[in-house]
Design a protein around this motif. Structure first.
Motif, PDB file in Angstrom:
ATOM      1  N   UNK A  71       6.541  -5.445  -4.137  1.00 29.16           N
ATOM      2  CA  UNK A  71       5.381  -6.176  -3.629  1.00 29.16           C
ATOM      3  C   UNK A  71       4.837  -5.528  -2.359  1.00 29.16           C
ATOM      4  N   UNK A  72       5.720  -5.108  -1.471  1.00 30.80           N
ATOM      5  CA  UNK A  72       5.275  -4.480  -0.218  1.00 30.80           C
ATOM      6  C   UNK A  72       4.460  -3.225  -0.496  1.00 30.80           C
ATOM      7  N   UNK A  73       4.853  -2.470  -1.502  1.00 31.64           N
ATOM      8  CA  UNK A  73       4.143  -1.231  -1.822  1.00 31.64           C
ATOM      9  C   UNK A  73       2.714  -1.528  -2.280  1.00 31.64           C
ATOM     10  N   UNK A 100       3.037   6.227   3.757  1.00 28.71           N
ATOM     11  CA  UNK A 100       4.303   5.659   4.223  1.00 28.71           C
ATOM     12  C   UNK A 100       4.122   4.758   5.440  1.00 28.71           C
ATOM     13  N   UNK A 101       3.232   5.133   6.357  1.00 28.97           N
ATOM     14  CA  UNK A 101       3.050   4.319   7.563  1.00 28.97           C
ATOM     15  C   UNK A 101       2.526   2.922   7.219  1.00 28.97           C
ATOM     16  N   UNK A 102       1.712   2.816   6.189  1.00 27.10           N
ATOM     17  CA  UNK A 102       1.191   1.512   5.770  1.00 27.10           C
ATOM     18  C   UNK A 102       2.294   0.667   5.132  1.00 27.10           C
ATOM     19  N   UNK A 129      -5.121  15.290   0.816  1.00 27.08           N
ATOM     20  CA  UNK A 129      -5.148  13.952   1.367  1.00 27.08           C
ATOM     21  C   UNK A 129      -5.033  12.883   0.302  1.00 27.08           C
ATOM     22  N   UNK A 130      -4.815  11.661   0.747  1.00 30.60           N
ATOM     23  CA  UNK A 130      -4.738  10.516  -0.154  1.00 30.60           C
ATOM     24  C   UNK A 130      -6.122  10.237  -0.738  1.00 30.60           C
TER      25      UNK A 130
END
Length: 453
Positions: A245-247, A228-230, A187-188
């Motif tokens: 920036x989005x990441x 990825x969903x975030x 998991x993350x």
């Protein structure tokens, strides 16, 4: 994934149980303590600090539930030294951690002094259950592993950064541990640390002894690796946002949700009322991965304000009135005596940190006249094993942002962006601050910073 779903189901079941019950009424009146440290969160990277492309409702709520500390500074513009100051109440070079502790000896710039009395050790001696969940980064081997330095429980990552948030390795080493056991969770890392913290809180809700939980997230440190969903959610919401920036925004919003789950567990187990929560970042944001440090110059690694001024707050629902702000200038090391005073734990050894508990409680507090000092030692070709510094006295700040740069002098009340160097104009102030800094360097030189092995 199946184990994560089972954990979530179990957590929901236990939370439902605690919603209908209260904690053991025999429990001590001494407060529980939760310290949340995040990694590389810039002064401008929360919604409540002005980030218009980001939604961080839970960290924003933290700031509202107690006292937001507008003039809070990390003890260093990088990781290990600030953590050493948090846990020792001292300047990092006075406990052997002038720079970052790393895997390879040739790139290691600290060795935590075995004689330093850590916050965890003091609380453990005073019958608190002490736990670290998340990132340690103060030693990879004996005598400086968490369970040897006052933590009854360690569930987290020994090292510095992770090369991958899902694989949890650094330089090919597995540094995830449950106490001393090497573990390989799936998991993350942000999700895992939140899950482990929630499990600890659920266990402690049934105990009589108070607890100290140090919850140290790796996020939003590099690699900038949100689920990825975030990331998709942020890109769909924010028109024109760059991928970089989005990441980062997604990684911070994911962190915010994890912190929210921990706060929910505190509330629903009814632990929150008598739990003092301290929240801060270990240093400023990393500009080259999209971080923003508000209206400040510089970022992570810099001695300018953007590298050391960080978001921070303290709350304690039963004692501290919500919705407050403070402009008192504070350092990470000041949390040590503050938390000890809140827990009625005596400090009988030397520290540089100063308790600000009276201020938090709305009482008059006399503040000592003190200089604030920042230093870092680092290798690679940019720093070449040398130190660089900053010193603050009143409105004046002496800055050396590289070992190979001359000192600069700024009047921060008139020049908060550190744009106009006054070193050649205000020579008397300049000389006084240089002399004060030299004294600090001499004191730090008394402490070994490399392992004797």
């Amino acid at each position: 994934m199946r184990s994560n779903r089972l954990h979530t189901l179990l957590l929901a079941t236990l939370l439902a149980f605690f919603s209908a019950t209260s904690r053991n009424t025999i429990a001590s009146d001494r407060p529980n303590v939760l310290v949340i440290l995040v990694d590389d969160l810039g002064y401008g990277d929360l919604s409540c600090y002005g980030a218009e492309d980001m939604r961080t409702p839970h960290m924003d709520q933290l700031m509202q539930r107690g006292v937001r500390l507008n003039e809070f500074y990390a003890n260093c513009p990088v990781c290990s030294p600030t953590r050493a100051s948090l846990l020792s109440g001292r300047y990092p070079d006075r406990v052997g951690v002038p720079g970052v502790i790393r895997t390879h000896a040739g790139d290691n710039w600290g060795f935590l002094d075995p004689s330093a009395i850590l916050l965890s050790e003091l609380f453990q001696r005073n019958e608190y259950h002490t736990a670290l969940v998340g990132k340690w980064h103060l030693g990879l081997e004996s005598p400086n592993t968490p369970t040897e330095r006052g933590f009854d429980t360690f569930h987290g990552f020994l090292g510095d950064m992770m090369d991958d948030y899902y694989h949890h390795q650094r330089h090919g080493h597995h540094y995830m541990r449950k106490n001393k056991e090497v573990i390989h969770p799936k998991g993350h890392a942000t999700d895992l640390f939140a899950q482990w913290a929630n499990s600890f809180l659920l266990e402690q809700a049934l105990q009589e002894e108070p607890f100290l939980l140090y919850l140290a997230f790796n996020a939003p440190h590099t690699p900038i690796q949100p689920p990825k969903s975030w990331l998709h959610r942020v890109k769909a919401r924010e028109d024109g946002i760059s991928h970089k920036r989005a990441s980062l925004v997604a990684l911070i919003e994911h962190l915010d949700a994890a912190i929210g789950s921990v706060l929910q567990t505190l509330d629903r187990t009814k632990l929150s009322e008598n739990t003092i929560v301290a929240f801060a970042s270990d240093n400023g944001g990393q500009l080259n991965v999209g971080a923003r440090c508000g209206p400040l110059r510089g970022g992570k690694q810099d001695m300018y304000e953007g590298g050391i001024k960080v978001p921070a707050c303290v709350l304690w629902p039963s004692r501290i009135s919500p919705g407050q702000t403070s402009n008192q200038r504070l350092l990470t090391m000041d949390l040590y005596p503050t938390l000890c005073e809140a827990a009625d734990i005596e400090i009988s050894h030397t520290i540089e940190g100063v308790s600000f508990l009276p201020m938090l409680l709305g009482k008059e507090q006399e503040w000592p006249q003190r200089d604030l000092v920042w230093m870092r030692r680092e290798g690679n070709m940019r720093y070449q094993g040398r130190d660089y510094y900053a010193l603050r006295r009143g409105p004046w700040k002496l800055v050396q942002n590289s070992p190979f740069m001359p000192y600069e002098l700024y009047h921060l009340e008139k020049d908060p962006m550190e744009a106009t160097n006054q070193a050649h104009k205000e020579t008397k102030v300049y000389r006084e601050l240089v002399r004060a800094l030299q004294y600090h360097v001499q004191q730090g030189g008394k402490v070994a910073w490399q392992s004797p092995r």
